[in-house]
Scaffold this motif. Sequence first.
Motif, short mmCIF file in Angstrom:
data_model
loop_
_atom_site.label_atom_id
_atom_site.label_comp_id
_atom_site.label_asym_id
_atom_site.label_seq_id
_atom_site.Cartn_x
_atom_site.Cartn_y
_atom_site.Cartn_z
N ALA A 220 0.98 -1.13 -0.05
CA ALA A 220 0.10 -0.13 -0.06
C ALA A 220 0.85 1.42 -0.05
CB ALA A 220 -1.15 -0.07 1.18
N ALA A 221 2.08 1.34 0.76
CA ALA A 221 2.88 2.43 0.55
C ALA A 221 3.70 2.99 -0.57
CB ALA A 221 3.84 2.28 1.91
N LYS A 222 3.96 1.45 -1.32
CA LYS A 222 4.66 1.76 -2.64
C LYS A 222 3.68 2.16 -3.57
CE LYS A 222 8.04 -1.18 -3.78
NZ LYS A 222 9.16 -0.13 -3.45
N ALA A 223 2.49 1.55 -3.67
CA ALA A 223 1.50 2.12 -4.33
C ALA A 223 1.12 3.62 -4.40
CB ALA A 223 0.07 1.15 -4.30
N ALA A 224 1.01 4.18 -3.11
CA ALA A 224 0.85 5.47 -2.87
C ALA A 224 1.83 6.70 -2.85
CB ALA A 224 0.16 5.71 -1.21
N GLY A 225 3.16 5.88 -3.29
CA GLY A 225 4.24 6.51 -3.50
C GLY A 225 4.84 7.09 -2.08
N GLU A 226 4.53 6.53 -1.04
CA GLU A 226 4.99 6.89 0.17
C GLU A 226 6.49 6.31 0.61
OE1 GLU A 226 2.02 5.93 2.82
OE2 GLU A 226 0.73 7.69 2.15
N PRO A 227 7.19 6.92 1.34
CA PRO A 227 8.42 6.12 1.76
C PRO A 227 8.17 4.95 2.48
CG PRO A 227 8.17 8.14 2.94
CD PRO A 227 7.22 8.23 1.95
N VAL A 228 8.91 3.97 2.45
CA VAL A 228 9.00 2.73 3.25
C VAL A 228 9.91 2.68 4.33
CG1 VAL A 228 8.84 0.24 3.01
CG2 VAL A 228 8.08 1.45 1.12
N ALA A 229 9.46 2.53 5.48
CA ALA A 229 10.12 2.55 6.74
C ALA A 229 10.74 1.24 6.77
CB ALA A 229 9.09 2.76 8.02
N GLN A 230 12.20 1.34 6.94
CA GLN A 230 12.92 0.24 7.14
C GLN A 230 13.13 -0.34 8.51
OE1 GLN A 230 14.24 -1.56 4.30
NE2 GLN A 230 13.40 -0.03 2.99
N THR A 231 12.68 -1.54 8.90
CA THR A 231 12.81 -1.99 10.01
C THR A 231 13.53 -3.19 10.02
OG1 THR A 231 10.83 -3.37 9.76
CG2 THR A 231 10.58 -1.14 10.82
N GLU A 232 14.77 -3.23 10.93
CA GLU A 232 15.51 -4.53 11.18
C GLU A 232 15.03 -5.51 12.09
OE1 GLU A 232 19.44 -3.25 12.03
OE2 GLU A 232 19.78 -2.24 10.27
N GLY A 233 14.83 -6.78 11.95
CA GLY A 233 14.50 -7.66 12.85
C GLY A 233 15.55 -8.26 13.62
N GLU A 234 15.36 -8.61 14.73
CA GLU A 234 16.33 -9.26 15.76
C GLU A 234 16.85 -10.50 15.33
OE1 GLU A 234 14.63 -9.97 19.32
OE2 GLU A 234 13.96 -7.86 19.96
N LYS A 235 18.15 -10.50 15.19
CA LYS A 235 18.96 -11.43 14.37
C LYS A 235 19.23 -12.53 15.65
CE LYS A 235 21.34 -8.76 11.19
NZ LYS A 235 22.41 -8.49 10.37
N PRO A 236 18.85 -13.74 15.62
CA PRO A 236 19.23 -14.89 16.51
C PRO A 236 20.96 -14.73 16.79
CG PRO A 236 18.91 -15.95 14.41
CD PRO A 236 18.52 -14.35 14.28
N GLU A 237 21.34 -14.95 18.03
CA GLU A 237 22.45 -14.62 18.41
C GLU A 237 23.50 -15.98 18.01
OE1 GLU A 237 23.00 -13.52 22.26
OE2 GLU A 237 21.79 -11.43 21.94
N GLY A 238 22.43 -17.25 18.31
CA GLY A 238 23.27 -18.28 18.08
C GLY A 238 24.48 -18.84 19.02
N LYS A 239 24.12 -18.51 20.04
CA LYS A 239 25.30 -18.77 21.04
C LYS A 239 24.33 -19.60 22.28
CE LYS A 239 25.12 -14.20 23.70
NZ LYS A 239 25.91 -13.37 24.14
#
Length: 396
Positions: A220-239
């Motif tokens: 919907a944001a791309k269709a309206a020409g609005e900027p897309v918020a970049q969110t980073e998900g939590e990366k598994p630490e694997g320890k």
Amino acid sequence: MRSIWNGSISFGLVSIPVKLMNATENHSISFRQIHLADGGRIRYHKVCELDEEAVPASETVKAYEDADGTVIPVTDEDLASLPLPTAKTIEIEGFVPPSAIDPLQLDSAYYLSANGVPAAKPYALLREALRRSGKVAVAKYALRGRERLGMLRVVDDVIAMHGLLWPDEIRAPEGVAPDAGVKVRDAELDLADALMNTLGDADMDTLHDDYREAVEELVAAKAAGEPVAQTEGEKPEGKVIDLMAALESSVRAAQESHGQDGGREGGVADVHPIGSGRGGAKKTGPSGRAPAKRGESGKSTGGRTAAKKTAARKAPAKKTSADGAAEGEASAGRAPAKKSAAGKTGTKQTAAKKTPAKKTTEKKAATGKAPAKKAQARKTTAAKTSGRGTRKRASA
């Protein structure tokens, strides 16, 4: 709902005409592949690898490839000639308790609807028989050119059918379980139980696909020409983590999210630090704060009370000192300690150890630690002389 199959349920000599409808639907968002440079649609064509030409569906047939690479064509006519008793029939083989069906076998789900007015009575008969027995029916049926295994059960007032995998299609979990040497302690089990109790029951009606909603918002944001918020998900630490510490943190987080205060309001067991045991936790007061130490410059309530008691005990000692000196001190030849020093020493020691001021003064005098000035010594000698003269006159 649109039916995908018409047939009948074979229940002994009773035949129940039914229609088969999908009980589930897929809400996943579908994507197309395009050419990024000009936006042209990417399509797939069936191409013969010998002449490299596209082959229409009318010229395409099935084939079985043998282990040695030999290809054996199998047409639809060949498959139709095979005997398939369940081609248009859901044939009930027997009835078993629901616990006899391994959830690993569950596949697609369907609703069965009575096909026509005459089918309503036998349909209701089978439904009520299943409901009263508390069992499920195991049946065979054919769909999309192959025979399948199914389970019939009652859902509300409808007979539902679950497609089942054949028993030989379930893999044995060999080599999947952890090593047999892994041991779980009772304390870890207690914390796991506390976490389960805090999380409580899952409300299935409130669960939803967060990723699908995020994709819809992105489109919907791309269709309206609005900027897309970049969110980073939590990366598994694997320890490797401390299991007990992770469980304790999980219990606290679950308690906070459920509005519980330390697990007491929600009836969850208390969490104690690792290695402290049940009685090793630091004692706290009713407000949750550690009690103030005694004798800290009179900051705590206990310090103020001790100071008041010391002042009350010091009063008679000061009065005796003001009269000259006590008879016991005069006869022993001891000089009185300095008032300011005695007052401070008595206050500190009484607040810390709650001992009387008199005992403290006597102890210091005995050890010779109480300082005396020369002027005070002279006054004491004069007082002694005056005291002796008074006693002599009195005796005379």
